[in-house]
Scaffold this motif. Sequence first.
Motif, PDB file in Angstrom:
ATOM      1  N   MET A  20     -18.615 -12.331 -10.654  1.00  0.00           N
ATOM      2  CA  MET A  20     -17.547 -12.780 -11.553  1.00  0.00           C
ATOM      3  C   MET A  20     -17.240 -14.254 -11.291  1.00  0.00           C
ATOM      4  SD  MET A  20     -13.619 -11.376 -11.990  1.00  0.00           S
ATOM      5  CE  MET A  20     -14.204  -9.789 -12.564  1.00  0.00           C
ATOM      6  N   ALA A  21     -17.158 -15.055 -12.381  1.00  0.00           N
ATOM      7  CA  ALA A  21     -16.889 -16.480 -12.237  1.00  0.00           C
ATOM      8  C   ALA A  21     -15.446 -16.715 -11.813  1.00  0.00           C
ATOM      9  CB  ALA A  21     -17.168 -17.190 -13.557  1.00  0.00           C
ATOM     10  N   LEU A  22     -15.246 -17.765 -11.043  1.00  0.00           N
ATOM     11  CA  LEU A  22     -13.907 -18.155 -10.625  1.00  0.00           C
ATOM     12  C   LEU A  22     -13.223 -18.854 -11.793  1.00  0.00           C
ATOM     13  CD1 LEU A  22     -11.884 -18.504  -8.245  1.00  0.00           C
ATOM     14  CD2 LEU A  22     -12.951 -20.727  -7.855  1.00  0.00           C
ATOM     15  N   HIS A  23     -12.003 -18.433 -12.117  1.00  0.00           N
ATOM     16  CA  HIS A  23     -11.283 -19.058 -13.221  1.00  0.00           C
ATOM     17  C   HIS A  23     -10.822 -20.454 -12.826  1.00  0.00           C
ATOM     18  CE1 HIS A  23     -10.534 -14.661 -14.358  1.00  0.00           C
ATOM     19  NE2 HIS A  23     -11.367 -15.163 -15.242  1.00  0.00           N
ATOM     20  N   LYS A  24     -11.122 -21.410 -13.691  1.00  0.00           N
ATOM     21  CA  LYS A  24     -10.766 -22.799 -13.423  1.00  0.00           C
ATOM     22  C   LYS A  24      -9.853 -23.395 -14.491  1.00  0.00           C
ATOM     23  CE  LYS A  24     -15.154 -23.764 -11.044  1.00  0.00           C
ATOM     24  NZ  LYS A  24     -16.383 -24.593 -11.063  1.00  0.00           N
ATOM     25  N   ALA A  25      -9.739 -22.716 -15.640  1.00  0.00           N
ATOM     26  CA  ALA A  25      -8.946 -23.259 -16.740  1.00  0.00           C
ATOM     27  C   ALA A  25      -8.221 -22.149 -17.480  1.00  0.00           C
ATOM     28  CB  ALA A  25      -9.846 -24.028 -17.712  1.00  0.00           C
ATOM     29  N   ILE A  26      -7.048 -22.493 -18.003  1.00  0.00           N
ATOM     30  CA  ILE A  26      -6.269 -21.549 -18.807  1.00  0.00           C
ATOM     31  C   ILE A  26      -5.924 -22.240 -20.120  1.00  0.00           C
ATOM     32  CG2 ILE A  26      -4.240 -20.063 -18.909  1.00  0.00           C
ATOM     33  CD1 ILE A  26      -4.199 -20.276 -15.803  1.00  0.00           C
ATOM     34  N   ILE A  27      -6.266 -21.574 -21.212  1.00  0.00           N
ATOM     35  CA  ILE A  27      -6.098 -22.148 -22.546  1.00  0.00           C
ATOM     36  C   ILE A  27      -5.089 -21.313 -23.325  1.00  0.00           C
ATOM     37  CG2 ILE A  27      -7.284 -22.822 -24.662  1.00  0.00           C
ATOM     38  CD1 ILE A  27      -9.894 -22.925 -23.028  1.00  0.00           C
ATOM     39  N   PHE A  28      -4.058 -21.977 -23.840  1.00  0.00           N
ATOM     40  CA  PHE A  28      -2.976 -21.304 -24.563  1.00  0.00           C
ATOM     41  C   PHE A  28      -3.008 -21.654 -26.047  1.00  0.00           C
ATOM     42  CE2 PHE A  28      -1.497 -21.629 -20.218  1.00  0.00           C
ATOM     43  CZ  PHE A  28      -0.755 -20.491 -19.997  1.00  0.00           C
ATOM     44  N   ASP A  29      -2.959 -20.643 -26.884  1.00  0.00           N
ATOM     45  CA  ASP A  29      -2.621 -20.853 -28.287  1.00  0.00           C
ATOM     46  C   ASP A  29      -1.168 -21.334 -28.336  1.00  0.00           C
ATOM     47  OD1 ASP A  29      -2.547 -20.647 -31.126  1.00  0.00           O
ATOM     48  OD2 ASP A  29      -1.718 -18.629 -30.956  1.00  0.00           O
ATOM     49  N   ILE A  30      -0.778 -21.955 -29.446  1.00  0.00           N
ATOM     50  CA  ILE A  30       0.611 -22.426 -29.567  1.00  0.00           C
ATOM     51  C   ILE A  30       1.460 -21.454 -30.394  1.00  0.00           C
ATOM     52  CG2 ILE A  30       2.116 -24.296 -30.329  1.00  0.00           C
ATOM     53  CD1 ILE A  30       0.483 -24.928 -27.836  1.00  0.00           C
ATOM     54  N   GLY A  31       1.234 -21.388 -31.722  1.00  0.00           N
ATOM     55  CA  GLY A  31       2.033 -20.496 -32.556  1.00  0.00           C
ATOM     56  C   GLY A  31       1.813 -19.040 -32.219  1.00  0.00           C
ATOM     57  N   GLY A  32       2.896 -18.334 -31.880  1.00  0.00           N
ATOM     58  CA  GLY A  32       2.789 -16.929 -31.511  1.00  0.00           C
ATOM     59  C   GLY A  32       2.582 -16.717 -30.032  1.00  0.00           C
ATOM     60  N   VAL A  33       2.421 -17.821 -29.270  1.00  0.00           N
ATOM     61  CA  VAL A  33       2.255 -17.727 -27.818  1.00  0.00           C
ATOM     62  C   VAL A  33       3.298 -18.606 -27.132  1.00  0.00           C
ATOM     63  CG1 VAL A  33       0.700 -18.121 -25.859  1.00  0.00           C
ATOM     64  CG2 VAL A  33      -0.190 -17.141 -27.964  1.00  0.00           C
ATOM     65  N   CYS A  34       3.167 -19.915 -27.282  1.00  0.00           N
ATOM     66  CA  CYS A  34       4.134 -20.835 -26.661  1.00  0.00           C
ATOM     67  C   CYS A  34       5.400 -20.980 -27.502  1.00  0.00           C
ATOM     68  CB  CYS A  34       3.502 -22.213 -26.467  1.00  0.00           C
ATOM     69  SG  CYS A  34       2.069 -22.228 -25.366  1.00  0.00           S
ATOM     70  N   VAL A  35       5.259 -20.798 -28.789  1.00  0.00           N
ATOM     71  CA  VAL A  35       6.405 -20.874 -29.702  1.00  0.00           C
ATOM     72  C   VAL A  35       6.365 -19.654 -30.623  1.00  0.00           C
ATOM     73  CG1 VAL A  35       6.412 -23.409 -29.603  1.00  0.00           C
ATOM     74  CG2 VAL A  35       5.166 -22.249 -31.438  1.00  0.00           C
ATOM     75  N   GLY A  36       7.354 -19.543 -31.494  1.00  0.00           N
ATOM     76  CA  GLY A  36       7.416 -18.414 -32.411  1.00  0.00           C
ATOM     77  C   GLY A  36       6.200 -18.339 -33.321  1.00  0.00           C
ATOM     78  N   SER A  37       5.985 -17.177 -33.893  1.00  0.00           N
ATOM     79  CA  SER A  37       4.813 -16.940 -34.722  1.00  0.00           C
ATOM     80  C   SER A  37       5.114 -17.139 -36.210  1.00  0.00           C
ATOM     81  CB  SER A  37       4.316 -15.504 -34.514  1.00  0.00           C
ATOM     82  OG  SER A  37       3.328 -15.187 -35.466  1.00  0.00           O
ATOM     83  N   PRO A  38       4.214 -17.839 -36.922  1.00  0.00           N
ATOM     84  CA  PRO A  38       4.386 -17.939 -38.381  1.00  0.00           C
ATOM     85  C   PRO A  38       4.330 -16.574 -39.060  1.00  0.00           C
ATOM     86  CG  PRO A  38       2.252 -18.823 -37.675  1.00  0.00           C
ATOM     87  CD  PRO A  38       3.053 -18.597 -36.439  1.00  0.00           C
ATOM     88  N   PHE A  39       3.738 -15.581 -38.395  1.00  0.00           N
ATOM     89  CA  PHE A  39       3.715 -14.232 -38.968  1.00  0.00           C
ATOM     90  C   PHE A  39       5.121 -13.652 -39.076  1.00  0.00           C
ATOM     91  CE2 PHE A  39      -0.679 -14.560 -37.393  1.00  0.00           C
ATOM     92  CZ  PHE A  39      -1.351 -14.228 -38.560  1.00  0.00           C
ATOM     93  N   GLN A  40       6.020 -14.093 -38.202  1.00  0.00           N
ATOM     94  CA  GLN A  40       7.416 -13.671 -38.322  1.00  0.00           C
ATOM     95  C   GLN A  40       8.026 -14.217 -39.607  1.00  0.00           C
ATOM     96  OE1 GLN A  40       8.120 -15.238 -34.240  1.00  0.00           O
ATOM     97  NE2 GLN A  40       9.297 -13.371 -33.916  1.00  0.00           N
ATOM     98  N   GLY A  41       7.646 -15.454 -39.959  1.00  0.00           N
ATOM     99  CA  GLY A  41       8.112 -16.048 -41.207  1.00  0.00           C
ATOM    100  C   GLY A  41       7.540 -15.334 -42.418  1.00  0.00           C
ATOM    101  N   ILE A  42       6.272 -14.936 -42.319  1.00  0.00           N
ATOM    102  CA  ILE A  42       5.655 -14.181 -43.411  1.00  0.00           C
ATOM    103  C   ILE A  42       6.393 -12.860 -43.626  1.00  0.00           C
ATOM    104  CG2 ILE A  42       3.592 -12.877 -44.078  1.00  0.00           C
ATOM    105  CD1 ILE A  42       1.919 -15.094 -42.809  1.00  0.00           C
ATOM    106  N   ALA A  43       6.695 -12.172 -42.530  1.00  0.00           N
ATOM    107  CA  ALA A  43       7.411 -10.888 -42.627  1.00  0.00           C
ATOM    108  C   ALA A  43       8.795 -11.093 -43.255  1.00  0.00           C
ATOM    109  CB  ALA A  43       7.540 -10.266 -41.240  1.00  0.00           C
TER     110      ALA A  43
END
Length: 255
Positions: free
Chosen positions: A1-24
Amino acid sequence: MALHKAIIFDIGGVCVGSPFQGIAKYEREYNLPKNYISIAIERSGENGAFQRLERGELTIPEFYEIFGKELSDPINKEYYLQYLQSRRNSNIPSLPDKITIDGRELFRTMMSETAKIDPIVVNAIKKLRANNKFKIAALTNNFQLPTQYQEEIEILGGSPSIEFKELFDEYIESSVIGLRKPDQKIFLYSCEKLGVAPNEAIFLDDIGMNLKAARHLGMRTIKVNLGKSKDAIKELEDLVGIPLLDDSKSNSAKL
């Protein structure tokens, strides 16, 4: 198993609110069945207005017009019924004879949700940065607004703050590089920018097709379900071996 060296975050729906909430919210306001608009956007494909906006191919006025026309097309009723049948949903709602969707109003409603920062996720990112063990990146499907649309920029919540962007070693935007998730090229581009192989990266997103594309390249993925970011950060915490949930509701998450 490779050693994790980086973490990648989506923004909308992860770091901030989701546009899907606006759609709903829009669907409830106009008595449209749940997920009707999301299915219409998805079925428009990579040449749909929303997808083209996120690759920087449309101006905002062009987008509003095309977006509204696409979502108001009667073909979307067929797409929605196919979606229900694929889920073996026997509760088929009665759809109006004509569905007209205002592209500008819908998009403004969607973007209003993305102005809300998730303190649990932001505090986790700060802890990861303080640990100095991982490269941290943002990978977002987004859009750009030239300064002549200043009024629209303000209505849509403006650009992310400098302080927010500085949480990340790399802030990768679909509208800047002309690629968008789930295209595998954008994941490879992100890994190259971070100087890691895909199997050395962890990727957090709220959309299944994005996670599937990342997994196919060998990335470790974490799904962030709506309203359950704490569960996702706990999973990340277990992977990296660093406490990430302490003081997650403190004021330190404000930017």
